[in-house]
Design a protein around this motif. Sequence first.
Motif, PDB file in Angstrom:
ATOM      1  N   LEU A  25      -1.790 -20.119 -30.738  1.00  0.00           N
ATOM      2  CA  LEU A  25      -2.539 -19.230 -30.165  1.00  0.00           C
ATOM      3  C   LEU A  25      -1.554 -17.893 -30.109  1.00  0.00           C
ATOM      4  CD1 LEU A  25      -4.874 -18.968 -27.289  1.00  0.00           C
ATOM      5  CD2 LEU A  25      -3.095 -17.568 -27.248  1.00  0.00           C
ATOM      6  N   GLU A  26      -0.384 -18.239 -29.937  1.00  0.00           N
ATOM      7  CA  GLU A  26       0.854 -17.077 -29.866  1.00  0.00           C
ATOM      8  C   GLU A  26       1.082 -16.524 -31.110  1.00  0.00           C
ATOM      9  OE1 GLU A  26       3.343 -18.255 -25.607  1.00  0.00           O
ATOM     10  OE2 GLU A  26       3.818 -19.063 -27.816  1.00  0.00           O
ATOM     11  N   ASP A  27       0.953 -17.410 -32.054  1.00  0.00           N
ATOM     12  CA  ASP A  27       0.863 -16.847 -33.447  1.00  0.00           C
ATOM     13  C   ASP A  27       0.034 -15.819 -33.906  1.00  0.00           C
ATOM     14  OD1 ASP A  27       3.333 -18.325 -34.082  1.00  0.00           O
ATOM     15  OD2 ASP A  27       2.216 -20.036 -35.076  1.00  0.00           O
ATOM     16  N   ARG A  28      -1.116 -16.132 -33.575  1.00  0.00           N
ATOM     17  CA  ARG A  28      -2.541 -15.317 -33.861  1.00  0.00           C
ATOM     18  C   ARG A  28      -2.366 -14.139 -33.165  1.00  0.00           C
ATOM     19  NH1 ARG A  28      -8.232 -18.266 -33.587  1.00  0.00           N
ATOM     20  NH2 ARG A  28      -7.001 -19.551 -34.969  1.00  0.00           N
ATOM     21  N   LEU A  29      -2.094 -14.066 -31.830  1.00  0.00           N
ATOM     22  CA  LEU A  29      -1.529 -12.844 -30.940  1.00  0.00           C
ATOM     23  C   LEU A  29      -0.756 -12.012 -31.580  1.00  0.00           C
ATOM     24  CD1 LEU A  29      -1.764 -13.979 -27.224  1.00  0.00           C
ATOM     25  CD2 LEU A  29      -3.183 -12.397 -28.314  1.00  0.00           C
ATOM     26  N   ALA A  30       0.350 -12.425 -31.967  1.00  0.00           N
ATOM     27  CA  ALA A  30       1.540 -11.887 -32.845  1.00  0.00           C
ATOM     28  C   ALA A  30       0.976 -11.152 -34.036  1.00  0.00           C
ATOM     29  CB  ALA A  30       2.779 -12.951 -33.164  1.00  0.00           C
ATOM     30  N   ALA A  31       0.156 -11.866 -34.847  1.00  0.00           N
ATOM     31  CA  ALA A  31      -0.379 -11.222 -35.967  1.00  0.00           C
ATOM     32  C   ALA A  31      -1.189 -10.120 -35.763  1.00  0.00           C
ATOM     33  CB  ALA A  31      -0.916 -12.407 -36.713  1.00  0.00           C
ATOM     34  N   HIS A  32      -2.075 -10.271 -34.747  1.00  0.00           N
ATOM     35  CA  HIS A  32      -2.755  -9.149 -34.349  1.00  0.00           C
ATOM     36  C   HIS A  32      -2.313  -7.706 -33.627  1.00  0.00           C
ATOM     37  CE1 HIS A  32      -6.207 -12.125 -35.076  1.00  0.00           C
ATOM     38  NE2 HIS A  32      -7.010 -10.935 -35.197  1.00  0.00           N
ATOM     39  N   ASN A  33      -1.168  -8.019 -33.209  1.00  0.00           N
ATOM     40  CA  ASN A  33      -0.456  -7.112 -32.256  1.00  0.00           C
ATOM     41  C   ASN A  33       1.180  -7.206 -32.740  1.00  0.00           C
ATOM     42  OD1 ASN A  33      -2.524  -6.781 -29.699  1.00  0.00           O
ATOM     43  ND2 ASN A  33      -2.362  -8.883 -30.318  1.00  0.00           N
TER      44      ASN A  33
END
Length: 339
Positions: A25-33
């Motif tokens: 989830l943190e990887d996905r958040l980092a990719a979006h932000n």
Amino acid sequence: MTVSHTRLVGVAAHLPETTLTTAELEDRLAAHNPDLPLRRGLIHDHSGVRRRHIALPHEKPSDLAAQAARRVLEDNDVQAADLDLIIYAGVSSDAVEPATGHIVAAKIGACCPVFDIRNACNSVLNALQVANVLITGGHHRRVLICCGELPTAGTPWTVAGDEEFVRVAASYTVSDVGAALLLEAADEPGVLAHRFAAYSAGWQAAVAAVDNLTTDFLPDRPSLGPLIVDSGELVRGIGSIDYGVFHKPLADLGLTWDDFAAICVHQATLPTLWWFCDQVGIPPGKVVVTIVQHGNLVAATLLVQLARAVGSGQVKRGDLVALVGLASGASAGIVVVRW
């Protein structure tokens, strides 16, 4: 005149096979932000959540509830036609109108009355209270309580900065799930006591608002906003509730926490779970912990814990179980049952 009691016939949970770890989830958040310096491990450190379940893209809350409903009916050799009431008790719903209970009933082939009950994470616990009153009052003989939660659909993947990230952090701990509980009239009591309390002045501590809900002309239609939580205020709200709501039913029954085979407690985060247990004297070894591997299961939490305790053999027929509810609003309650 024969007095009817409420017996717990069976419980079932449906946890989607697809999961998302907190690291993923943190990887996905980092990719979006890409411009947000998100500190890795922050979500796990504050919540204890290692993974959550993700429903398939086409699934709705009614689908998750129907999955669990079919399972509990099949496990107990009961047909949908045998039900004379369905109570849908999820925070998530397919639509504002009609009641999601109708959609679940249609999907499982039931033709009985239905209605929805909604009180944040205490929805299922309140449904159990209502079902018990209706059964013991002679109005219904076989009731299905079901719940479908799809909170990950509202995950805020884009945030403006650290302050907004903290405000919506609770949205990253939730999990998709279905759960169902089958109840019926019986000669011996299964539901022994229930008691509830609220501190409604604290309602603003945790809110998933309907944005643009106004009679003023706006170009945008109303939409559901992210879950915004002031953790400190929410804890203070729960702490403002008289803990006698938990202790009095036990005292009336001549019980202590040690008499229970399992204690199911709502779990929004692991630290707040243990803080609450310490506050009310619940022995940690009695608690069925689901928050770590399954995330915050919203209103389905207590039924998933009960299903796990029964499935593992921790709870056997005749054992005592306490279902302890905590919810934004704030509200709290307990239902004492003999399985």
